[in-house]
Motif scaffolding. Structure first.
Motif, PDB file in Angstrom:
ATOM      1  N   ASP A  60      12.112  86.385 143.776  1.00  0.00           N
ATOM      2  CA  ASP A  60      12.978  87.265 144.316  1.00  0.00           C
ATOM      3  C   ASP A  60      13.318  87.316 145.528  1.00  0.00           C
ATOM      4  O   ASP A  60      14.841  88.054 145.763  1.00  0.00           O
ATOM      5  CB  ASP A  60      13.329  88.096 143.037  1.00  0.00           C
ATOM      6  CG  ASP A  60      11.887  89.266 143.403  1.00  0.00           C
ATOM      7  OD1 ASP A  60      10.860  88.888 143.579  1.00  0.00           O
ATOM      8  OD2 ASP A  60      12.198  90.192 142.765  1.00  0.00           O
TER       9      ASP A  60
ATOM     10  N   SER B   3      16.713  94.734 138.908  1.00  0.00           N
ATOM     11  CA  SER B   3      15.894  93.826 139.373  1.00  0.00           C
ATOM     12  C   SER B   3      16.316  92.517 138.498  1.00  0.00           C
ATOM     13  O   SER B   3      16.718  92.575 137.619  1.00  0.00           O
ATOM     14  CB  SER B   3      14.607  94.060 139.488  1.00  0.00           C
ATOM     15  OG  SER B   3      14.103  92.649 139.369  1.00  0.00           O
ATOM     16  N   VAL B   4      15.695  91.137 138.618  1.00  0.00           N
ATOM     17  CA  VAL B   4      16.208  90.188 138.554  1.00  0.00           C
ATOM     18  C   VAL B   4      15.079  89.859 137.072  1.00  0.00           C
ATOM     19  O   VAL B   4      15.099  89.117 136.353  1.00  0.00           O
ATOM     20  CB  VAL B   4      17.087  89.081 139.079  1.00  0.00           C
ATOM     21  CG1 VAL B   4      17.788  88.883 139.099  1.00  0.00           C
ATOM     22  CG2 VAL B   4      15.913  88.703 140.351  1.00  0.00           C
ATOM     23  N   CYS B   5      14.193  90.229 136.873  1.00  0.00           N
ATOM     24  CA  CYS B   5      12.912  89.771 136.999  1.00  0.00           C
ATOM     25  C   CYS B   5      12.622  90.539 135.736  1.00  0.00           C
ATOM     26  O   CYS B   5      11.561  90.181 134.933  1.00  0.00           O
ATOM     27  CB  CYS B   5      11.565  89.999 138.017  1.00  0.00           C
ATOM     28  SG  CYS B   5      11.315  88.931 139.050  1.00  0.00           S
TER      29      CYS B   5
ATOM     30  N   ARG C  34      14.967  92.969 131.915  1.00  0.00           N
ATOM     31  CA  ARG C  34      16.121  92.682 131.030  1.00  0.00           C
ATOM     32  C   ARG C  34      16.492  94.132 131.177  1.00  0.00           C
ATOM     33  O   ARG C  34      18.158  94.674 130.804  1.00  0.00           O
ATOM     34  CB  ARG C  34      16.006  92.193 129.512  1.00  0.00           C
ATOM     35  CG  ARG C  34      16.262  90.680 130.187  1.00  0.00           C
ATOM     36  CD  ARG C  34      14.800  90.384 128.489  1.00  0.00           C
ATOM     37  NE  ARG C  34      13.451  90.608 127.788  1.00  0.00           N
ATOM     38  CZ  ARG C  34      13.211  90.323 127.671  1.00  0.00           C
ATOM     39  NH1 ARG C  34      13.420  89.221 126.070  1.00  0.00           N
ATOM     40  NH2 ARG C  34      12.082  91.279 127.095  1.00  0.00           N
TER      41      ARG C  34
ATOM     42  N   PRO D 239      17.379  86.294 130.667  1.00  0.00           N
ATOM     43  CA  PRO D 239      18.331  86.224 132.468  1.00  0.00           C
ATOM     44  C   PRO D 239      18.817  84.953 132.788  1.00  0.00           C
ATOM     45  O   PRO D 239      17.936  84.414 133.284  1.00  0.00           O
ATOM     46  CB  PRO D 239      18.153  87.568 132.842  1.00  0.00           C
ATOM     47  CG  PRO D 239      16.892  88.223 132.897  1.00  0.00           C
ATOM     48  CD  PRO D 239      16.129  87.114 131.625  1.00  0.00           C
TER      49      PRO D 239
ATOM     50  N   PRO E  77      16.821  84.422 139.401  1.00  0.00           N
ATOM     51  CA  PRO E  77      17.225  84.879 140.770  1.00  0.00           C
ATOM     52  C   PRO E  77      17.318  83.536 141.545  1.00  0.00           C
ATOM     53  O   PRO E  77      16.705  82.171 141.370  1.00  0.00           O
ATOM     54  CB  PRO E  77      15.656  85.262 141.470  1.00  0.00           C
ATOM     55  CG  PRO E  77      15.201  85.956 140.071  1.00  0.00           C
ATOM     56  CD  PRO E  77      15.157  84.589 139.213  1.00  0.00           C
TER      57      PRO E  77
END
Length: 246
Positions: free
Chosen positions: A60, A184-186, A188, A225, A228
């Motif tokens: 990311d 953060s995209v890491c 949920r 999701p 990244p």
């Protein structure tokens, strides 16, 4: 014990500097962006950076670990399972990194990525019990890390189940110092609060509380999701397998 937390917004993430002021030695974990803040924090604390540690090969953001380790004359550290195209100090599960009166025990916690490690930190001037655990993207406040960026989602989830079980076995008082927080995209359902405890997460982190493997896997592969941006390229660059974009 000296501990400094660096909160980043672009990309969202958390870096740490910790160590022993009395013995003038410290480590930096998951550095992001410019290296000067870490060098300055070490200098202000009268410490030398001996280890620069990435908990995993990130997807990311671009790690500044190599650059910082070179500038500080430190060892660059990754988990022994890391598949990268450059020299590094490989640390195995159970290995202890000494930092004066502070120690960091390596826990191999695959799932988010196969090489992921956590660091169980003890300040021996206070007690021989662990004080906090640096969990990277394995356990975060409110959720656990996504599992499909470096392997299949299901395979990663099964590994993460075992890693989460190890972390759940730690004493409830142990503080969780995660590598990311809300935005953060890491993860949920991440909290905006950037630290917690094992006990609180066992009670209030829905994924972390699951003790049935099949239920856990189903939970982790649901509602994955979007990845990244440029995740594969970023991981390749951080592994030395590609060059950064100009």
């Amino acid at each position: 014990m000296i501990l400094r937390q660096f909160l980043h917004r672009d990309p969202v993430g958390i870096s740490y500097l910790f160590g022993c002021g009395g013995k003038a030695t410290c480590a930096v974990v998951d550095p992001v962006g410019e290296i000067e803040p870490y060098l300055r924090a070490a200098e202000e604390g009268g410490m030398q950076i001996h280890y620069v540690i990435d908990t995993h090969v990130h997807a990311d953001h671009l790690s500044s670990g190599h650059e910082l380790a070179k500038a500080a004359g430190a060892q660059y550290v990754l988990g022994a399972k890391a598949e990268v195209d450059f020299p590094f100090r490989a640390v195995a599960d159970g290995e202890v990194l000494p930092l004066g009166n502070v120690t960091a025990e390596v826990l191999h916690t695959p799932g988010h990525t196969p090489e992921h490690i956590c660091l169980l930190v003890t300040d021996h001037m206070r007690t021989d019990e662990p004080w906090f655990v640096l969990t990277g993207h394995t356990l975060m406040v409110g959720d656990l890390g996504r599992t499909e960026l470096a392997t299949s989602a299901v395979e990663g989830a099964r590994e993460l189940f075992r890693s989460a079980s190890r972390l759940r076995s730690l004493p409830d008082h142990v503080e969780v110092m995660a590598g990311a927080y809300a935005g953060s995209v890491c993860g949920r359902r991440l909290s905006g609060k950037p630290w917690s405890t094992i006990g609180f997460e066992k009670r209030h982190n829905a994924a972390f509380a699951i003790t049935d493997e099949e239920v856990f896997v189903a939970e982790m592969i649901a509602e994955i999701p979007p990845p990244p941006p440029e995740a594969a390229r970023l991981r390749a660059v951080n592994a030395g397998l590609a060059v950064p974009a100009v």
